[in-house]
Enzyme design. Structure first.
Site, PDB file in Angstrom:
ATOM      1  N   HIS A   1      -0.147 -11.764 -10.432  1.00  0.00           N
ATOM      2  CA  HIS A   1      -0.946 -10.781  -9.692  1.00  0.00           C
ATOM      3  C   HIS A   1      -0.158  -9.502  -9.427  1.00  0.00           C
ATOM      4  O   HIS A   1      -0.595  -8.406  -9.754  1.00  0.00           O
ATOM      5  CB  HIS A   1      -1.433 -11.402  -8.381  1.00  0.00           C
ATOM      6  CG  HIS A   1      -1.938 -10.411  -7.386  1.00  0.00           C
ATOM      7  ND1 HIS A   1      -3.118  -9.723  -7.572  1.00  0.00           N
ATOM      8  CD2 HIS A   1      -1.421  -9.962  -6.222  1.00  0.00           C
ATOM      9  CE1 HIS A   1      -3.300  -8.900  -6.553  1.00  0.00           C
ATOM     10  NE2 HIS A   1      -2.280  -9.025  -5.727  1.00  0.00           N
ATOM     11  N   PHE A   2       1.047  -9.645  -8.849  1.00  0.00           N
ATOM     12  CA  PHE A   2       1.694  -8.372  -8.486  1.00  0.00           C
ATOM     13  C   PHE A   2       2.407  -7.704  -9.657  1.00  0.00           C
ATOM     14  O   PHE A   2       2.806  -6.550  -9.547  1.00  0.00           O
ATOM     15  CB  PHE A   2       2.566  -8.487  -7.229  1.00  0.00           C
ATOM     16  CG  PHE A   2       3.716  -9.428  -7.314  1.00  0.00           C
ATOM     17  CD1 PHE A   2       4.802  -9.176  -8.120  1.00  0.00           C
ATOM     18  CD2 PHE A   2       3.731 -10.570  -6.524  1.00  0.00           C
ATOM     19  CE1 PHE A   2       5.865 -10.042  -8.171  1.00  0.00           C
ATOM     20  CE2 PHE A   2       4.797 -11.452  -6.581  1.00  0.00           C
ATOM     21  CZ  PHE A   2       5.864 -11.184  -7.405  1.00  0.00           C
TER      22      PHE A   2
ATOM     23  N   ARG B   1       6.087 -20.433  -8.411  1.00  0.00           N
ATOM     24  CA  ARG B   1       6.852 -19.203  -8.599  1.00  0.00           C
ATOM     25  C   ARG B   1       8.263 -19.446  -8.067  1.00  0.00           C
ATOM     26  O   ARG B   1       8.539 -20.486  -7.482  1.00  0.00           O
ATOM     27  CB  ARG B   1       6.193 -18.039  -7.857  1.00  0.00           C
ATOM     28  CG  ARG B   1       6.222 -18.172  -6.351  1.00  0.00           C
ATOM     29  CD  ARG B   1       5.541 -17.017  -5.651  1.00  0.00           C
ATOM     30  NE  ARG B   1       6.367 -15.810  -5.655  1.00  0.00           N
ATOM     31  CZ  ARG B   1       6.273 -14.851  -4.736  1.00  0.00           C
ATOM     32  NH1 ARG B   1       5.399 -14.954  -3.752  1.00  0.00           N
ATOM     33  NH2 ARG B   1       7.041 -13.786  -4.805  1.00  0.00           N
TER      34      ARG B   1
ATOM     35  N   TYR C   1       0.821  -1.215   0.000  1.00  0.00           N
ATOM     36  CA  TYR C   1       0.000   0.000   0.000  1.00  0.00           C
ATOM     37  C   TYR C   1       0.849   1.257   0.000  1.00  0.00           C
ATOM     38  O   TYR C   1       0.433   2.303  -0.507  1.00  0.00           O
ATOM     39  CB  TYR C   1      -1.038  -0.036   1.131  1.00  0.00           C
ATOM     40  CG  TYR C   1      -2.261  -0.740   0.616  1.00  0.00           C
ATOM     41  CD1 TYR C   1      -3.195  -0.043  -0.144  1.00  0.00           C
ATOM     42  CD2 TYR C   1      -2.406  -2.105   0.763  1.00  0.00           C
ATOM     43  CE1 TYR C   1      -4.259  -0.690  -0.715  1.00  0.00           C
ATOM     44  CE2 TYR C   1      -3.474  -2.772   0.195  1.00  0.00           C
ATOM     45  CZ  TYR C   1      -4.400  -2.055  -0.547  1.00  0.00           C
ATOM     46  OH  TYR C   1      -5.445  -2.693  -1.134  1.00  0.00           O
TER      47      TYR C   1
HETATM   48  C1  HEM Z   1      10.634  -6.252 -18.194  1.00  0.00           C
HETATM   49  C2  HEM Z   1       9.722  -6.247 -17.248  1.00  0.00           C
HETATM   50  C3  HEM Z   1       9.583  -7.381 -16.276  1.00  0.00           C
HETATM   51  C4  HEM Z   1       9.711  -8.723 -16.478  1.00  0.00           C
HETATM   52  C5  HEM Z   1      10.018  -9.424 -17.785  1.00  0.00           C
HETATM   53  C6  HEM Z   1       9.518  -9.372 -15.214  1.00  0.00           C
HETATM   54  C7  HEM Z   1       9.571 -10.744 -15.013  1.00  0.00           C
HETATM   55  C8  HEM Z   1       9.496 -11.382 -13.796  1.00  0.00           C
HETATM   56  C9  HEM Z   1       9.475 -12.794 -13.574  1.00  0.00           C
HETATM   57  C10 HEM Z   1       9.516 -13.845 -14.675  1.00  0.00           C
HETATM   58  C11 HEM Z   1       9.405 -13.003 -12.245  1.00  0.00           C
HETATM   59  C12 HEM Z   1       9.235 -14.301 -11.483  1.00  0.00           C
HETATM   60  C13 HEM Z   1      10.289 -15.272 -11.540  1.00  0.00           C
HETATM   61  C14 HEM Z   1      10.101 -16.405 -10.588  1.00  0.00           C
HETATM   62  O1  HEM Z   1       9.228 -16.392  -9.694  1.00  0.00           O
HETATM   63  O2  HEM Z   1      10.875 -17.372 -10.730  1.00  0.00           O
HETATM   64  C15 HEM Z   1       9.407 -11.731 -11.602  1.00  0.00           C
HETATM   65  C16 HEM Z   1       9.364 -11.543 -10.249  1.00  0.00           C
HETATM   66  C17 HEM Z   1       9.208 -10.311  -9.640  1.00  0.00           C
HETATM   67  N1  HEM Z   1       9.055  -9.090 -10.283  1.00  0.00           N
HETATM   68 FE1  HEM Z   1       9.156  -8.767 -12.267  1.00  0.00          FE
HETATM   69  N2  HEM Z   1       9.263  -8.424 -14.268  1.00  0.00           N
HETATM   70  C18 HEM Z   1       9.284  -7.194 -14.876  1.00  0.00           C
HETATM   71  C19 HEM Z   1       9.065  -5.975 -14.279  1.00  0.00           C
HETATM   72  C20 HEM Z   1       8.854  -5.787 -12.935  1.00  0.00           C
HETATM   73  C21 HEM Z   1       8.591  -4.535 -12.312  1.00  0.00           C
HETATM   74  C22 HEM Z   1       8.485  -3.201 -13.032  1.00  0.00           C
HETATM   75  C23 HEM Z   1       8.462  -4.777 -10.978  1.00  0.00           C
HETATM   76  C24 HEM Z   1       8.175  -3.861  -9.831  1.00  0.00           C
HETATM   77  C25 HEM Z   1       7.915  -2.611  -9.878  1.00  0.00           C
HETATM   78  C26 HEM Z   1       8.676  -6.178 -10.767  1.00  0.00           C
HETATM   79  C27 HEM Z   1       8.667  -6.802  -9.543  1.00  0.00           C
HETATM   80  C28 HEM Z   1       8.895  -8.131  -9.316  1.00  0.00           C
HETATM   81  C29 HEM Z   1       8.973  -8.733  -8.019  1.00  0.00           C
HETATM   82  C30 HEM Z   1       8.848  -8.014  -6.671  1.00  0.00           C
HETATM   83  C31 HEM Z   1       9.185 -10.103  -8.218  1.00  0.00           C
HETATM   84  C32 HEM Z   1       9.270 -11.182  -7.146  1.00  0.00           C
HETATM   85  C33 HEM Z   1      10.621 -11.694  -6.972  1.00  0.00           C
HETATM   86  C34 HEM Z   1      10.589 -12.861  -6.044  1.00  0.00           C
HETATM   87  O3  HEM Z   1       9.655 -13.702  -6.118  1.00  0.00           O
HETATM   88  O4  HEM Z   1      11.502 -12.952  -5.237  1.00  0.00           O
HETATM   89  N3  HEM Z   1       8.910  -6.775 -11.976  1.00  0.00           N
HETATM   90  N4  HEM Z   1       9.455 -10.747 -12.565  1.00  0.00           N
END
Ligand code: HEM
Ligand SMILES: [Cu+2]
Lengths: 555, 40
Positions: free
Chosen positions: A380-381, A445, A233
């Protein structure tokens, strides 16, 4: 009709010295976006099964970089930059002392960020952005996080100081709406970050330094999520500030109701903190009664959320009708679709509809089992924070940066900004859509590519992982575009005056009751709710503590 | 201050929009609920 006084207000500029402080934060935010975005792309490529990371870099290492830089650094820094500018714009130039606090906070946070990031890059802290025990990082990683939190308190004190000063100088008046909202957001942040500070200082640091060898995992996760939900939030409320206060001005309308905006912010303050158990719904060691209670409190956020939706629709409808829109939905067409300052956040708002619906499903107690730890959650996020929040921030950056640098957003850049948002929406629909669907099939995930020993079920997931890589690649193009626009606005755009849009309250709105600004009442309720929701289960957790765990380094 | 409230603004579109939004939330929730009952 705008009066002369109103016109003059529109021209109010953020003082250059405050602008510099705000810009320093914004620089860090976009550097984080560049690096974190690249990691995101690499993650989707790895998970598609077609790509292996070079030089022995681990999947969980880049996933930690991605989560920390985008979830924690980009958001916090952009928010502080925006809030500093917003307070200075609406309550007046910061005093030297307030600005000094801002700079000290900035540097403390930045030293902390660099320390933590270094340990992640050295592969000493691949613990993901939630740093759950018993995964154990190098102590410098935790010390860096502690500095980030302390720095945010110092910087936050500067912003709150201005509000206090304003209230003293204008007794009996209701404060500028935007400043008030900033203070609500910071109050929430300070109250919730106390939890994670306790976790880091009293559990994780001593344990990673080897002063104690075991950690109470359940308690650490509880402290983390006491912080973790309000954190989301903390990201969202600045986006709501833009929606409530800036967007009405951008579309040429008025703020529907000042009282409604303040009330919904106060409700967010109340119902964002005593709800962390909804992230621990499948966790043993918490009785289902307390989980249920926190689920009920969680679902209370539906009220301020729908108030916000109502207020936005009403602002749009009133404006669209004033422009001659007829019928039930004719007003919709009249909105300024060609203005990036409106369209980009609008796409963010639209994304919040499926995002909010998904959130209600996640929080529905036993139903959480359907999605828990699946990639649905990631889908979701990426709608909530990575679309709703970041697109609103991008839309804000398109006037905020040129306002602070004394430049203008040219027609071409405005067009590019619109293309950027459409690219983002398109890429995200593919990536997040695939994540949602395959999450319901059980795909986890936070997991490197694996065929799970040739399992037939895991084989079904692969096409969706390829879809995620396609969406991720399109998203990465979106990141390149936004960085290009931001670089233009920082250094190359033509010089000129850009307005910091701040809406006027509609003359039809009711007068704002002063009770909405009575912090004694609201903070008391806030703390009472927290004590109510947490005291008994935490005492229980401590008295019947699970055996402690030693640290694990699985990378 | 101007003369207050000459006319209440027409907010029919807002009413329908918020209604559709609520319906969307309820429908998706029941879809997930059905899946949940089916599986657990
Ligand atoms: C090019 C843009 C993006 C791509 C391709 C992308 C892709 C991904 C993928 C594939 C995962 C999950 C991987 C896994 O669980 O094994 C992930 C996790 C995450 N992403 Fe992104 N994302 C993008 C942009 C963003 C942005 C802009 C944010 C936040 C403002 C964000 C925040 C997060 C967070 C917090 C996680 C969780 C990491 C975790 O589980 O420890 N992502 N992203
Ligand atoms: Cu939550």
């Amino acid at each position: 009709m705008a009066t002369v006084a109103e016109r003059a207000k529109d021209l109010v500029k953020v003082d250059r010295r405050d602008g510099k402080l705000a810009l320093a934060h914004i620089y860090v935010a976009f550097i984080a976006l560049a690096i974190g975005g690249l990691c995101g792309l690499l993650q989707t490529l790895v998970r598609s099964g077609t790509f292996t990371l070079p030089w022995g870099i681990g999947y969980y290492q880049i996933l930690t970089v991605h989560g920390v830089l985008l979830g924690l650094v980009l958001t916090t820094y952009f928010i502080f930059g925006f809030q500093i500018a917003a307070v200075s714009r609406t309550s007046g130039t910061l005093t030297d002392k307030q600005r000094m606090l801002g700079w000290v906070g900035f540097w403390v946070m930045t030293i902390g960020t660099i320390a933590s990031a270094t340990m992640v890059l050295l592969n000493q802290a691949s613990v993901l952005y939630t740093f759950y025990a018993p995964l154990q990082a190098h102590w410098i990683f935790y010390a860096g996080l502690a500095l980030v939190i302390v720095g945010s308190w110092i910087g936050g004190a500067g912003q709150i100081g201005k509000y206090i000063e304003w209230r003293k100088a204008n007794p009996g008046q209701s404060s500028p709406l935007l400043t008030f909202m900033v203070v609500v957001n910071l109050s929430m942040w300070i109250v919730c970050s106390l939890g994670v500070a306790v976790e880091v200082l009293f559990q994780l640091l001593p344990w990673s330094l080897g002063w104690v060898d075991k950690v109470d995992v359940l308690l650490s996760r509880t402290l983390f999520w006491y912080f973790g939900h309000p954190l989301v939030y903390f990201w969202l409320l600045p986006a709501y500030m833009v929606w409530y206060v800036v967007i009405p001005k951008v579309i040429g309308g008025k703020i529907f109701s000042d009282a409604l905006a303040r009330l919904s912010f106060m409700l967010f303050l109340l119902f964002s903190i005593p709800v962390g158990f909804h992230h621990q719904l499948v966790e043993p060691g918490i009785s289902s009664f307390w989980k249920f209670l926190q689920v009920v409190l969680t679902l209370m956020v539906v009220i301020p959320s729908l108030l916000t939706a109502f207020s936005m629709f009403a602002t749009f409808e009133i404006r669209g009708r004033a422009l001659g829109g007829k019928g039930i939905l004719g007003w919709f067409k009249k909105l300024p679709w060609g203005d990036a300052r409106f369209l980009v956040p609008f796409i963010g708002m639209a994304a919040f509809i499926p995002a909010g619906a998904g959130g209600i499903i996640n929080a529905s107690h036993q139903m959480n089992q359907l999605v828990h730890n699946t990639i649905w959650v990631t889908g979701h996020f990426h709608l909530t924070v990575a679309t709703t929040v970041v697109l609103t921030f991008f839309g804000a950056a398109y006037w905020l940066i040129p306002h602070l640098t004394g430049r203008v957003l040219t027609k071409q850049m405005n067009k590019l900004a619109i293309i950027q948002a459409i690219v983002w929406a398109f890429g995200m629909s593919i990536m997040s859509g695939a994540m949602h669907i395959v999450g319901l099939f059980g795909a986890p995930r936070r997991s490197d590519f694996s065929t799970y020993g040739g399992s037939a079920q895991a084989a079904e997931w692969i096409p969706y992982q390829i879809a995620q890589a396609v969406g991720g690649t399109i998203l990465f193009i979106g990141i390149v575009l936004v960085l290009y626009i931001v670089a233009n606005l920082l250094w190359f755009a033509p010089k000129g005056e850009t307005e910091f849009p701040v809406g006027e309250i509609s003359e039809n709105a009711e007068k704002t009751p002063m009770a909405l600004e009575n912090w004694k009442i609201w903070l008391t309720i806030c703390i009472a709710l927290i004590l109510f929701a947490y005291t008994v289960p935490v005492i229980d957790m401590i008295q019947n503590a699970p055996p402690g765990s030693k640290g694990f380094k699985l990378w | 201050m101007s003369k207050k409230r000459e006319k209440e603004p027409d907010l029919k579109g807002t009413l329908y929009s918020v209604g559709v939004l609520g319906a969307f939330i309820i429908i998706t929730w029941f879809m997930a609920f059905y899946l949940f009952i089916d599986r657990f």
